[in-house]
Design an enzyme around this catalytic site. Structure first.
Site, short mmCIF file in Angstrom:
data_model
loop_
_atom_site.label_atom_id
_atom_site.label_comp_id
_atom_site.label_asym_id
_atom_site.label_seq_id
_atom_site.Cartn_x
_atom_site.Cartn_y
_atom_site.Cartn_z
N ARG A 142 23.05 7.18 5.28
CA ARG A 142 22.19 6.06 4.91
C ARG A 142 21.11 6.62 3.99
NH1 ARG A 142 19.16 3.69 9.61
NH2 ARG A 142 21.15 2.76 10.18
N GLY A 143 20.88 5.92 2.88
CA GLY A 143 19.85 6.39 1.95
C GLY A 143 20.17 7.74 1.35
N CYS B 249 18.45 2.38 14.91
CA CYS B 249 17.14 2.93 14.56
C CYS B 249 16.07 2.29 15.45
CB CYS B 249 16.83 2.66 13.09
SG CYS B 249 15.14 3.13 12.61
N ASP C 143 23.30 2.72 13.48
CA ASP C 143 23.67 4.09 13.12
C ASP C 143 25.09 4.32 13.63
OD1 ASP C 143 21.14 4.74 12.03
OD2 ASP C 143 20.35 5.14 14.03
N HIS D 254 19.11 9.81 15.91
CA HIS D 254 20.35 10.56 16.05
C HIS D 254 20.18 11.79 16.94
CE1 HIS D 254 20.32 8.47 12.17
NE2 HIS D 254 21.63 8.57 12.08
N ILE E 220 12.33 15.96 11.40
CA ILE E 220 11.81 15.26 10.23
C ILE E 220 12.32 13.82 10.24
CG2 ILE E 220 11.78 15.14 7.70
CD1 ILE E 220 10.15 17.43 8.75
N GLU E 221 11.41 12.87 10.10
CA GLU E 221 11.79 11.46 10.05
C GLU E 221 12.57 11.20 8.76
OE1 GLU E 221 11.89 7.74 8.64
OE2 GLU E 221 10.06 8.78 7.97
N SER E 222 13.65 10.44 8.86
CA SER E 222 14.64 10.38 7.78
C SER E 222 14.13 9.74 6.49
CB SER E 222 15.90 9.66 8.26
OG SER E 222 15.60 8.34 8.66
#
Length: 278
Positions: A253-254, A185, A192, A224, A87-89
């Site tokens: 992050r986020g 990224c 990262d 990652h 899943i894309e973050s």
């Protein structure tokens, strides 16, 4: 189609974000794992040469009960490495935020909804756990092994170079770790930061050369999960261990941190021990 092309066309990464006002499962962006594995010369028509998972911690998770009162939790999501997609973050972050104003009977109803949505996107069962109380929070830990960061080395290579890896004829079982992992990224170029732990049995890996190899990711652009699989495959091929486990714990992050784990051992157990940097 390359991973980057998929992201540029479909991802919200690097774009102005409009946060959802209501439950929005369509925001989840699955990315085929095969796209990266092909670049590692992994035969994608067969099961991958490793076992493991991607463990996500979500720190900004909230919903409403049926009376409109907000509840908050820390979420733990475990996606098997054998799933067809990751899943894309940013899509995950937006999806989680779509629960902020939704009403549910209880936490179990929320977790069941998330499990259903995520499992559908990655084509495999995803484990969803909520931590609702401070007493459930795992304490930070330090790996039980040798810290590579104390070594005095010189290096000028900042893109992954498996030829840096070398071994001796001595056979050992040891755990090595470093807090100097940095990659970037592939869409936004944002750094990262993470810690990496390597446990293996096999020809003794030169510690200084392994640290150089870890540092060589410093300007590399890859997700990652893909970085950890590249670590695993490079060490497996160049050092030829009988057993190998590679795990990384990235800083958040986020409101999310991602912790990929890959191993030759099919009987692994999921551990969510937060590093001191998390």
């Amino acid at each position: 189609m390359s991973t980057l092309r998929v992201l540029h066309e479909k991802s919200e990464l690097g774009k102005t974000t409009v946060y959802p006002k209501e439950y929005a499962p369509h925001l989840l962006l699955p990315i085929p794992r095969d796209l990266n594995r092909k670049t590692l010369n992994v035969n994608v028509s067969e099961p991958p040469p490793f076992y493991g998972y991607d463990l996500w911690n979500a720190y900004e998770l909230s919903w409403l009960n049926e009376k409109g009162k907000p509840f908050a939790a820390r979420g733990e999501f475990i996606i098997p490495a054998t799933s067809s997609h990751l899943i894309e973050s940013k899509s995950f972050k937006l999806y989680l935020n779509s629960f902020n104003n939704e009403r549910f009977a209880d936490a179990a109803a929320v977790s069941q909804t998330m499990k259903r949505d995520l499992s559908k996107r990655v084509n495999e069962s995803v484990t969803v756990n909520f931590i609702l109380h401070e007493t459930e929070i795992p304490v930070a830990y330090s790996p039980k092994g040798s810290l590579l960061d104390v070594l005095d080395i010189a290096i000028d290579t900042y893109s992954p170079d498996p030829n840096l890896l070398s071994t001796s004829q001595e056979t050992v079982t040891e755990t090595l770790y470093s807090h100097l992992l940095k990659s970037n990224c592939p869409v936004t170029g944002q750094p990262d930061w993470g810690s990496i732990e390597i446990h293996y049995t096999g020809p003794k890996i030169d510690h200084a050369q392994l640290l150089k190899y870890i540092i060589s990711y410093r300007n590399h652009e890859e997700f990652h999960e893909a970085c950890v699989e590249r670590f695993f495959m490079d060490i497996l091929r160049h050092c030829r261990p009988q057993e190998l486990t590679v795990q990384a714990r990235y800083t958040r992050r986020g409101g999310l941190d991602i912790n990929p784990y890959r191993s030759t051992n099919p009987t692994f157990s999921v551990q969510n021990h937060r590093s001191f940097r998390q």
